[in-house]
Design a protein around this motif. Sequence first.
Motif: not given
Length: 81
Positions: A32-35, A37
């Motif tokens: 995911h764009k934040t790491g 998931l």
Amino acid sequence: MSAPDKTGPGMGQWLPIQIAPDDCDLELGRLHKTGILPWTFPCRRRSGVWFNVWAGEAVLISPSYWRIWRSGRQQQTHILR
């Protein structure tokens, strides 16, 4: 294949799905764009198909990472629901 060593690879670090072991409970994740998931349920691969262990159903989303499922995550998941 035997279950992976409980102190070795996969215990906390995310590993590529290509090297995931068969027939043992794993925590899967998707980039995911934040790491990474994580999924909220344990999965197991049988005959090349990933299954949700709790529901006994095939998973239709392709994972990209894995690590060993720990029973403590199960308890946390139930608390969050």
